[in-house]
Design an enzyme around this catalytic site. Structure first.
Site, PDB file in Angstrom:
ATOM      1  CD  GLN A 123       6.332  24.510   3.682  1.00  0.00           C
ATOM      2  OE1 GLN A 123       7.136  24.064   2.885  1.00  0.00           O
ATOM      3  NE2 GLN A 123       5.058  24.701   3.390  1.00  0.00           N
ATOM      4  CB  SER A 182       7.395  27.505   2.631  1.00  0.00           C
ATOM      5  OG  SER A 182       8.401  27.268   1.668  1.00  0.00           O
ATOM      6  CB  SER A 234     -14.135  57.946  25.143  1.00  0.00           C
ATOM      7  OG  SER A 234     -15.475  57.792  24.760  1.00  0.00           O
ATOM      8  CE  LYS A 258     -13.082  56.091  29.451  1.00  0.00           C
ATOM      9  NZ  LYS A 258     -13.076  55.119  30.500  1.00  0.00           N
ATOM     10  CD  GLU A 282      -7.260  48.987  27.877  1.00  0.00           C
ATOM     11  OE1 GLU A 282      -8.118  48.841  28.745  1.00  0.00           O
ATOM     12  OE2 GLU A 282      -7.412  49.745  26.898  1.00  0.00           O
ATOM     13  CE1 TYR A 285      11.898  19.957   6.191  1.00  0.00           C
ATOM     14  CE2 TYR A 285      10.739  18.558   4.613  1.00  0.00           C
ATOM     15  CZ  TYR A 285      10.931  19.795   5.217  1.00  0.00           C
ATOM     16  OH  TYR A 285      10.154  20.868   4.856  1.00  0.00           O
ATOM     17  CB  THR A 296       0.863  40.594  48.940  1.00  0.00           C
ATOM     18  OG1 THR A 296       0.161  40.881  50.147  1.00  0.00           O
ATOM     19  CG2 THR A 296       2.355  40.860  49.158  1.00  0.00           C
ATOM     20  CG  HIS A 297      -3.138  38.435  48.507  1.00  0.00           C
ATOM     21  ND1 HIS A 297      -3.412  37.121  48.212  1.00  0.00           N
ATOM     22  CD2 HIS A 297      -2.150  38.407  49.444  1.00  0.00           C
ATOM     23  CE1 HIS A 297      -2.645  36.316  48.940  1.00  0.00           C
ATOM     24  NE2 HIS A 297      -1.858  37.083  49.685  1.00  0.00           N
ATOM     25  CG  ASN A 313      15.262  17.616   3.742  1.00  0.00           C
ATOM     26  OD1 ASN A 313      14.419  18.297   3.148  1.00  0.00           O
ATOM     27  ND2 ASN A 313      15.254  16.292   3.717  1.00  0.00           N
ATOM     28  CG  ASN A 322      -9.916  55.140  27.703  1.00  0.00           C
ATOM     29  OD1 ASN A 322     -10.224  55.290  28.879  1.00  0.00           O
ATOM     30  ND2 ASN A 322     -10.783  55.246  26.710  1.00  0.00           N
TER      31      ASN A 322
END
Ligand code: ARG
Length: 469
Positions: free
Chosen positions: A320, A22, A275, A281, A288, A315, A153-154, A108, A283
């Site tokens: 781990q 680990s 771009s 552009k 995103e 355990y 809405t929608h 543990n 962006n």
């Protein structure tokens, strides 16, 4: 000292050792492991389980390690994990007496304690940044109290509201995210240390004392549960995943609203890209990336739940493998949180465009139907039908919302209900005006500037109550 030399003959080959170690992510619990060892050793001295002279040398070596930092540890995969590396360091400093440090302790209970210590810190830090985010939203809402926009809405024009009202919907979601995280913190605030391997120990340890030294509310009630449970991780990751969902939704709106079609917001240049081929552009790349990166949280949550669901109690080394997913989640979320906050703060809402859209597409229709209920004493369902017909007729005739008047409504009302409503012309005009509509929504949680101010006041109280912790 080699942990394996008693029971086992052979060593793991390097590939197996790397696969099972680990150490790649144990640096996250380095500080916590030192604190845990210090508290445990202090308690062993106080309980006269180990000689104080030896205990003090152990504590001193741990203090030196804390100063020197993790680079002082020998971290190759043959060491297995940070707990052994720390013990080896103390052994190198003070000799075989270092072995007393592990009296009445197992890796543990130690790893469970370390994880809780480190995660509690992380949660506090995320909570602080979350409170800061809500503060920023409040400041913005105060600026945009009267800034009209159309609510969707929608993703279709629905009813007029203000940008402040919309912003406060983010604030409320973030406040609940905060509450969930805070609850997870409260629930995890019990100390596993002293559970030892799984059934505690016959040494007269004092678990209340180690819990106190490490800043927990108290010890966990059952030692098998103490070493078995990682629900505190699953719960925190779930809370963070929902917080990630909130951030993703905010980002999504900024992406859509900054498009030419909407033109409702302008993101700060420092949160935009251009771009390599299209010179015009601008962006919304940062939004995103937030939208995409927060998807990782959903996946990690499912991975964690899947690892723990099939384990017998106590355990198992599988536990781990929960840990790296936890840290991926906290890291990803924490940067997404701060970046989304700054990106939103950089955003300029275009009030003129907001109002133009709110007036453009019959978003006053509900209010008009409500007016017929109030003034014409019509059942809402009939009013709904009349206004629906009025809108479709207006669209056919190329009329705009502001062209609707009493006479036009009466023609349609006559057609549908057989009677004219003869509503006062001024009331019709008022019902069609987004500003008037917003002002009239003086219901708790509504967009009337006074109601938004009341919400802001409540949020400020919440912030005051949660800022110091
Ligand atoms: N590296 C281990 C973990 O993260 C520490 C505990 C190891 N315990 C053991 N019995 N092998 O869970």
């Amino acid at each position: 000292m080699n942990l394996r030399s008693g029971r086992l003959k052979g060593q793991m080959n390097k590939e197996v050792a790397d696969f099972t170690s680990s150490l790649k992510f144990d640096h996250r619990i380095f500080q916590a492991d030192i604190r845990c060892n210090q508290a445990h050793t202090t308690m062993l001295i106080e309980q006269e389980i180990i000689p104080s002279e030896i205990g003090n040398r152990i504590i001193k070596a741990l203090e030196e390690l804390e100063k020197e930092g993790i680079k002082a540890l020998k971290l190759d995969s043959a060491v297995e994990d940070i707990h052994m590396a720390v013990e080896n360091y103390v052994t190198a400093k003070i000799g075989p007496d270092a072995g007393f440090m592990h009296t009445a302790k197992s890796r543990n209970d130690q790893v469970a304690t370390d994880l809780k210590l480190a995660l509690k810190e992380e949660i506090k830090s995320i909570e602080k940044d979350l409170i800061f985010f809500i503060q920023i939203i409040i400041q913005m809402a105060e600026e945009y109290l009267d800034t009209i926009m159309v609510g969707y809405t929608h993703l279709q024009h629905a009813q007029p509201t203000t940008f402040a009202h919309h912003l406060l919907s983010y604030a409320q979601a973030l406040k609940r995210d905060y509450g969930r995280l805070h609850d997870a913190y409260q629930r995890m605030d019990l100390c596993p240390l002293g559970s030892a391997a799984l059934t505690t120990t016959s040494f007269p340890i004092n678990r209340e004392r180690t819990a106190e030294l490490l800043g927990f509310k108290g010890p966990m009630e059952n030692s098998i549960d103490g070493v078995s449970s990682r629900d505190f991780i699953a719960e925190t990751v779930f809370a963070l995943t929902l917080l990630g969902t909130t951030l993703s939704k905010i980002s999504e709106e900024l992406i859509v609203w900054s498009s030419y079609e909407f033109q409702m917001v302008e993101l700060g240049d420092e949160f935009s890209s251009t771009s390599s081929i299209m010179p015009q552009k601008k962006n919304p790349d940062v939004a995103e990336i937030v939208r995409a990166k927060t998807a990782l949280l959903n996946g990690e949550l499912v991975t964690i739940l899947t690892i723990i669901k099939s384990l017998p109690q106590s355990y198992n080394r599988d536990l781990q493998e929960v840990t790296p997913h936890l840290w991926k989640v906290t890291d990803t979320l924490h940067s997404a949180l701060n970046i989304t906050r700054e990106m939103l703060a950089s955003t300029n809402f275009k009030g003129v465009r907001g109002e133009e859209l709110a007036r453009a597409n019959f978003s006053a229709a509900t209010e008009l139907a409500d007016l017929m209920v109030k003034e014409g004493r019509l059942p809402f369902r009939i009013a709904h039908q009349i206004v629906g017909r009025a809108v479709s007729t207006a669209l056919d005739k190329g009329m705009r919302a502001e062209d609707i008047d009493t006479q036009f409504l009466d023609e349609i009302s006559q057609e549908i209900s057989g009677k004219k409503l003869q509503i006062d012309e001024n009331l019709v005009k008022k019902a069609l005006d987004p500003e008037e509509i917003i002002k009239s929504r003086k219901v708790v949680g509504g967009p009337a500037p006074d109601m938004v101010k009341a919400s802001i006041k409540d949020l400020k109280i919440f912030i005051d109550e949660n800022s110091s912790s």
